[in-house]
Design a protein around this motif. Structure first.
Motif, mmCIF file in Angstrom:
data_model
loop_
_atom_site.group_PDB
_atom_site.id
_atom_site.type_symbol
_atom_site.label_atom_id
_atom_site.label_comp_id
_atom_site.label_asym_id
_atom_site.label_seq_id
_atom_site.Cartn_x
_atom_site.Cartn_y
_atom_site.Cartn_z
ATOM 1 N N SER A 238 0.587 -1.417 -0.176
ATOM 2 C CA SER A 238 -0.408 0.000 0.312
ATOM 3 C C SER A 238 0.854 1.791 -0.061
ATOM 4 O O SER A 238 2.071 1.511 0.550
ATOM 5 C CB SER A 238 -0.930 -0.161 1.591
ATOM 6 N N LEU A 239 0.375 2.291 -0.511
ATOM 7 C CA LEU A 239 1.327 3.894 -0.086
ATOM 8 C C LEU A 239 1.183 4.071 1.226
ATOM 9 O O LEU A 239 2.141 4.891 1.088
ATOM 10 C CB LEU A 239 0.181 4.544 -1.330
ATOM 11 N N LEU A 240 -0.007 3.871 1.679
ATOM 12 C CA LEU A 240 0.995 3.914 3.508
ATOM 13 C C LEU A 240 1.850 3.598 3.671
ATOM 14 O O LEU A 240 2.477 4.132 4.633
ATOM 15 C CB LEU A 240 -0.540 3.239 3.848
ATOM 16 N N TYR A 241 2.296 1.977 3.151
ATOM 17 C CA TYR A 241 3.924 1.624 3.489
ATOM 18 C C TYR A 241 4.976 2.300 3.200
ATOM 19 O O TYR A 241 5.967 1.608 3.543
ATOM 20 C CB TYR A 241 3.892 0.517 2.988
ATOM 21 N N ILE A 242 4.498 3.130 2.262
ATOM 22 C CA ILE A 242 5.894 3.385 2.274
ATOM 23 C C ILE A 242 6.601 4.764 2.747
ATOM 24 O O ILE A 242 7.900 4.572 3.089
ATOM 25 C CB ILE A 242 5.855 4.710 0.615
ATOM 26 N N PRO A 243 5.988 5.741 3.398
ATOM 27 C CA PRO A 243 5.912 6.186 4.668
ATOM 28 C C PRO A 243 6.558 5.038 6.057
ATOM 29 O O PRO A 243 7.218 5.637 6.548
ATOM 30 C CB PRO A 243 5.102 7.495 4.709
ATOM 31 N N ILE A 244 6.280 4.230 6.093
ATOM 32 C CA ILE A 244 6.215 3.231 6.994
ATOM 33 C C ILE A 244 7.700 2.652 7.204
ATOM 34 O O ILE A 244 8.387 2.493 8.223
ATOM 35 C CB ILE A 244 5.566 2.327 7.393
ATOM 36 N N SER A 245 7.993 2.561 6.016
ATOM 37 C CA SER A 245 8.794 1.530 5.933
ATOM 38 C C SER A 245 10.093 2.603 5.749
ATOM 39 O O SER A 245 11.354 2.435 6.313
ATOM 40 C CB SER A 245 9.005 1.175 4.469
ATOM 41 N N ILE A 246 10.237 3.652 5.423
ATOM 42 C CA ILE A 246 11.318 4.704 5.645
ATOM 43 C C ILE A 246 11.041 5.010 7.276
ATOM 44 O O ILE A 246 12.138 4.982 7.806
ATOM 45 C CB ILE A 246 10.599 6.502 5.036
ATOM 46 N N PHE A 247 10.229 4.635 8.164
ATOM 47 C CA PHE A 247 10.425 5.171 9.723
ATOM 48 C C PHE A 247 10.904 3.909 9.930
ATOM 49 O O PHE A 247 11.938 4.391 10.712
ATOM 50 C CB PHE A 247 9.417 5.709 9.769
ATOM 51 N N LEU A 248 10.440 3.129 9.457
ATOM 52 C CA LEU A 248 10.891 1.729 10.086
ATOM 53 C C LEU A 248 12.594 1.479 9.649
ATOM 54 O O LEU A 248 13.696 1.542 10.877
ATOM 55 C CB LEU A 248 10.935 0.380 9.817
ATOM 56 N N PHE A 249 12.681 2.217 8.385
ATOM 57 C CA PHE A 249 14.368 1.576 8.337
ATOM 58 C C PHE A 249 15.795 2.586 9.740
ATOM 59 O O PHE A 249 15.983 2.536 9.681
ATOM 60 C CB PHE A 249 14.567 2.638 6.396
ATOM 61 N N LEU A 250 14.190 3.863 9.362
ATOM 62 C CA LEU A 250 14.938 5.364 9.877
ATOM 63 C C LEU A 250 15.543 4.774 11.602
ATOM 64 O O LEU A 250 16.704 4.990 12.542
ATOM 65 C CB LEU A 250 14.684 6.605 10.007
ATOM 66 N N PHE A 251 14.524 4.081 12.155
ATOM 67 C CA PHE A 251 14.323 3.872 13.590
ATOM 68 C C PHE A 251 15.366 2.907 13.416
ATOM 69 O O PHE A 251 15.470 2.528 14.562
ATOM 70 C CB PHE A 251 12.932 3.136 13.786
ATOM 71 N N LEU A 252 15.409 1.592 12.839
ATOM 72 C CA LEU A 252 16.512 0.558 12.592
ATOM 73 C C LEU A 252 17.572 0.817 13.018
ATOM 74 O O LEU A 252 19.090 0.544 13.528
ATOM 75 C CB LEU A 252 16.236 -0.865 11.591
ATOM 76 N N GLN A 253 17.724 2.171 11.857
ATOM 77 C CA GLN A 253 19.688 2.836 11.441
ATOM 78 C C GLN A 253 20.004 3.492 12.706
ATOM 79 O O GLN A 253 21.011 2.474 13.098
ATOM 80 C CB GLN A 253 19.381 3.288 10.682
ATOM 81 N N ASP A 254 18.699 3.852 13.426
ATOM 82 C CA ASP A 254 18.571 4.853 14.878
ATOM 83 C C ASP A 254 18.858 3.763 15.680
ATOM 84 O O ASP A 254 20.153 4.047 16.622
ATOM 85 C CB ASP A 254 18.139 5.986 15.325
ATOM 86 N N THR A 255 18.794 2.706 16.177
ATOM 87 C CA THR A 255 19.167 1.583 17.315
ATOM 88 C C THR A 255 20.327 1.482 17.404
ATOM 89 O O THR A 255 20.752 0.997 17.897
ATOM 90 C CB THR A 255 17.737 0.979 16.841
ATOM 91 N N TYR A 256 20.312 0.421 15.742
ATOM 92 C CA TYR A 256 21.861 -0.606 15.432
ATOM 93 C C TYR A 256 23.388 1.115 15.817
ATOM 94 O O TYR A 256 23.924 0.759 16.416
ATOM 95 C CB TYR A 256 21.522 -0.144 13.671
#
Length: 258
Positions: free
Chosen positions: A107-125
């Motif tokens: 879904s188009l909604l997943y695009i911003p969600i995936s960006i946030f998830l990516f940034l959160f995982l990178q931030d955690t790492y």
């Protein structure tokens, strides 16, 4: 653009061609960093100097020697990022990653969600890797080069020891093995990483003040927040968000710029 990525033919069995590709990508990555850093520094310390002078984090003028060293280490970082980019492309074209190019796959909604998830995982790492790099037995081998810039500049953004650069860069081809993200969203994250790193090291607080600005800077890392890491050392380890610093009591509150 996605078709362009898919249609580029790379002979991964040819070492000479791979080396050429690494140097080509290094050139692009390094000069993107250099041009953006120059533009950022010139904008706020020359063109808008009067308007932002009260928001400068330090009044001391940095020495040209520091700029030269930062650009030198950043060039090496660009070479490493170039090599990792080739690894990423190999994984991508051989369908080892879960990066997708069909916008209808999710879904188009997943695009911003995936960006946030990516940034959160990178931030955690990065938060936990960053704390590890501050251990006395690790620090001088990984992180000392970056901390030689006590008062940072826009050119400090990619100024790392090669071991630290490898540690940071390897996250990207690893995370796309399991986190579905559209190719354009992934490229947007890479652009955001460059912008964020420059802002956080730029030596001037550009984020807004007032009620909204105070709320924004409470959760999003900016120049004032990261500057305290370089001057106070054992605080403010985060990359994008203050979440982990607050949770782990490593947050050093900063005075908001008016």
């Amino acid at each position: 653009m996605s078709n362009l990525f898919l249609n580029i033919k790379v002979d991964f069995s040819n070492p000479a061609y791979i080396l050429w590709l690494i140097f080509a990508l290094t050139f692009i990555i390094f000069f993107r960093y250099l041009i953006f850093s120059l533009a950022y520094h010139f904008t706020f310390f020359k063109v808008l100097k009067q308007k932002f002078s009260k928001r400068f984090l330090h009044n001391k003028k940095l020495k040209k020697k520091q700029y030269r060293k930062e650009i030198y280490w950043s060039a090496i970082s660009g070479l490493i990022f170039g090599g990792v980019s080739v690894l990423f492309y190999f994984l991508f074209v051989n369908n080892y990653t879960v990066i997708y190019t069909d916008v209808n796959a999710y879904s188009l909604l997943y695009i911003p969600i995936s960006i946030f998830l990516f940034l959160f995982l990178q931030d955690t790492y990065y938060y936990w890797a960053h704390r590890w790099m501050h251990l006395p037995k690790v620090y001088k081998y990984f992180h000392l080069v970056h901390h030689k810039s006590i008062h940072t500049s826009a050119f400090t953004a990619f100024s790392f020891h090669p071991l630290e650069t490898i540690m940071q860069a390897i996250f990207f081809p690893l995370v796309v093995l399991f986190l579905p993200i559209h190719l354009y969203a992934f490229l947007a994250v890479l652009g955001l990483m460059t912008v964020s790193a420059t802002i956080n090291h730029g030596g001037v607080e550009i984020y807004p003040s007032g009620k909204f600005g105070n709320w924004f800077q409470k959760w999003i890392i900016g120049a004032s927040h990261h500057d305290k890491h370089h001057t106070k050392f054992n605080y403010n380890y985060g990359l994008y968000f203050t979440f982990w610093d607050r949770l782990m009591n490593t947050e050093f509150e900063v005075e908001k710029k008016s």
